[in-house]
Design a protein around this motif. Sequence first.
Motif, PDB file in Angstrom:
ATOM      1  N   LEU A 139       0.792  -1.279  -0.118  1.00  0.00           N
ATOM      2  CA  LEU A 139       0.011   0.123   0.096  1.00  0.00           C
ATOM      3  C   LEU A 139       0.760   1.192   0.120  1.00  0.00           C
ATOM      4  CD1 LEU A 139      -2.793  -1.028   2.612  1.00  0.00           C
ATOM      5  CD2 LEU A 139      -2.835  -1.073  -0.049  1.00  0.00           C
ATOM      6  N   VAL A 140       1.837   1.186   0.961  1.00  0.00           N
ATOM      7  CA  VAL A 140       2.877   2.347   0.653  1.00  0.00           C
ATOM      8  C   VAL A 140       3.270   2.577  -0.761  1.00  0.00           C
ATOM      9  CG1 VAL A 140       5.183   3.127   1.570  1.00  0.00           C
ATOM     10  CG2 VAL A 140       3.493   2.223   3.214  1.00  0.00           C
ATOM     11  N   GLY A 141       3.815   1.559  -1.331  1.00  0.00           N
ATOM     12  CA  GLY A 141       4.371   1.480  -2.663  1.00  0.00           C
ATOM     13  C   GLY A 141       3.317   2.203  -3.612  1.00  0.00           C
ATOM     14  N   GLN A 142       1.985   1.862  -3.362  1.00  0.00           N
ATOM     15  CA  GLN A 142       1.122   2.436  -4.187  1.00  0.00           C
ATOM     16  C   GLN A 142       0.809   3.771  -4.061  1.00  0.00           C
ATOM     17  OE1 GLN A 142      -1.983  -0.239  -3.526  1.00  0.00           O
ATOM     18  NE2 GLN A 142      -1.696  -1.707  -5.148  1.00  0.00           N
ATOM     19  N   MET A 143       0.881   4.378  -2.865  1.00  0.00           N
ATOM     20  CA  MET A 143       0.805   5.663  -2.532  1.00  0.00           C
ATOM     21  C   MET A 143       1.842   6.473  -3.301  1.00  0.00           C
ATOM     22  SD  MET A 143      -0.126   5.472   1.648  1.00  0.00           S
ATOM     23  CE  MET A 143      -1.164   4.401   2.136  1.00  0.00           C
ATOM     24  N   ARG A 144       3.268   5.949  -3.127  1.00  0.00           N
ATOM     25  CA  ARG A 144       4.274   6.700  -3.448  1.00  0.00           C
ATOM     26  C   ARG A 144       4.373   6.734  -5.084  1.00  0.00           C
ATOM     27  NH1 ARG A 144       8.540   4.217   0.772  1.00  0.00           N
ATOM     28  NH2 ARG A 144       8.348   5.836   2.370  1.00  0.00           N
ATOM     29  N   ALA A 145       3.618   5.694  -5.688  1.00  0.00           N
ATOM     30  CA  ALA A 145       3.558   5.825  -7.130  1.00  0.00           C
ATOM     31  C   ALA A 145       2.667   6.730  -7.444  1.00  0.00           C
ATOM     32  CB  ALA A 145       3.037   4.429  -7.723  1.00  0.00           C
ATOM     33  N   GLN A 146       1.443   7.089  -6.695  1.00  0.00           N
ATOM     34  CA  GLN A 146       0.570   8.191  -7.117  1.00  0.00           C
ATOM     35  C   GLN A 146       1.291   9.560  -6.638  1.00  0.00           C
ATOM     36  OE1 GLN A 146      -1.365  10.403  -4.835  1.00  0.00           O
ATOM     37  NE2 GLN A 146      -2.483  11.113  -7.073  1.00  0.00           N
ATOM     38  N   ASN A 147       2.012   9.559  -5.661  1.00  0.00           N
ATOM     39  CA  ASN A 147       2.775  10.922  -5.321  1.00  0.00           C
ATOM     40  C   ASN A 147       4.038  10.422  -4.629  1.00  0.00           C
ATOM     41  OD1 ASN A 147       3.505  13.178  -4.161  1.00  0.00           O
ATOM     42  ND2 ASN A 147       1.373  13.507  -2.809  1.00  0.00           N
ATOM     43  N   PRO A 148       5.148  10.803  -5.169  1.00  0.00           N
ATOM     44  CA  PRO A 148       6.365  10.285  -4.720  1.00  0.00           C
ATOM     45  C   PRO A 148       6.790  11.190  -3.421  1.00  0.00           C
ATOM     46  CG  PRO A 148       6.648  10.765  -7.174  1.00  0.00           C
ATOM     47  CD  PRO A 148       5.142  11.280  -6.554  1.00  0.00           C
ATOM     48  N   ALA A 149       6.151  12.286  -3.006  1.00  0.00           N
ATOM     49  CA  ALA A 149       6.246  13.032  -1.849  1.00  0.00           C
ATOM     50  C   ALA A 149       5.289  12.703  -0.740  1.00  0.00           C
ATOM     51  CB  ALA A 149       6.367  14.476  -2.131  1.00  0.00           C
TER      52      ALA A 149
END
Length: 357
Positions: A139-149
Amino acid sequence: MRKRRFLLAALLAVVAVVAVAPVVHAAATVRIMALGDSITAGPGCWRAKLWHSLQTTGHTDVDFVGTQSDGGGCNPGYSYDFDHEGHGGFSATGIAANNQLPPWLTAARPDVVLMHLGTNDMWGGYIPLSDKLTAFTKLVGQMRAQNPAMKIIVAQIIPMSAAACATCPADVAAFNRAPPSWAAGLSTSQSPIVLADLWTGYDAVADNVDGVHPNDNGFRKMADAWYPVLAGVLGGTTTPPSTPPTTDPTSPPPTGACTAVYRVTSQWSGGFQGEVTVSNGSSAASTGWTATFTYANGQTVGQAWNATVSQSGATVTARNVDWNGRLAAGATASFGFLATSTGVNPNPTVTCTLSTS
């Protein structure tokens, strides 16, 4: 002529003021997505209380976002932002396995995610802790894929009572011990992971309506625990707060052959959850251990895990199970238990012995 010169001077003065006046930029709105299950969704009134705390302390440049809305159903007596990403009955492992998060992120475009997930992963005690953490990592990886920051605030979740689910109190306690090391290994300067301790000080019986879902007092405790962490992130502080002993126990430094520390990890009317950590302070490995303590106020141990526990009168004896008896020099082992109490519940002194053959 004098009047014309006066008007010209006045006009030049106005031009000068305009030329040097600073340009004021509106503060960028921070988009905050509350991600969770029914504790967030229905009615999830901690969101209303948290919104109110933010607004009344000057954090007016925030926007709660998500594909869901409670429509103002909390009726707190003040206005709040209804949007969220809470889905009743959903689990962290299920959301990750079914890739449900990416479209929610695309629609909401959050800058900050508040994640209270994991409660529905506890039922039945059949999902390993490693699978839950693997889901969190995805889930963290998917969050960062949408917004790297992306700024990510992960909750050490509120407790569940034994009456609601016999295995859940121990599973929630074990789950809540994992985030500090997990977050430390995954957090980055661009996309920090910060922990919010919603477990400590929360009573699984008194603060819930059914042993799982919060009542109004539980929602207030949740909001009060979220607020300082979120306010810190909004202010640029992304260092995870120190984790209290209730959710990240630190074993005592071994002194002597065997030492043990007793602590209450959760307490409610008529009962509590406890944990004992045994340490091998000798220079040789043990083949087994025994811990003993005596209650002074009628406490009675019921369910236990990670040890074989018996009680005779007020005296409780715990012996290692097959897989945790062998302790290297300086190593530790912990066992937990559920017990009843009459309200007075001081910590007893624990003695322990090691077997070496």
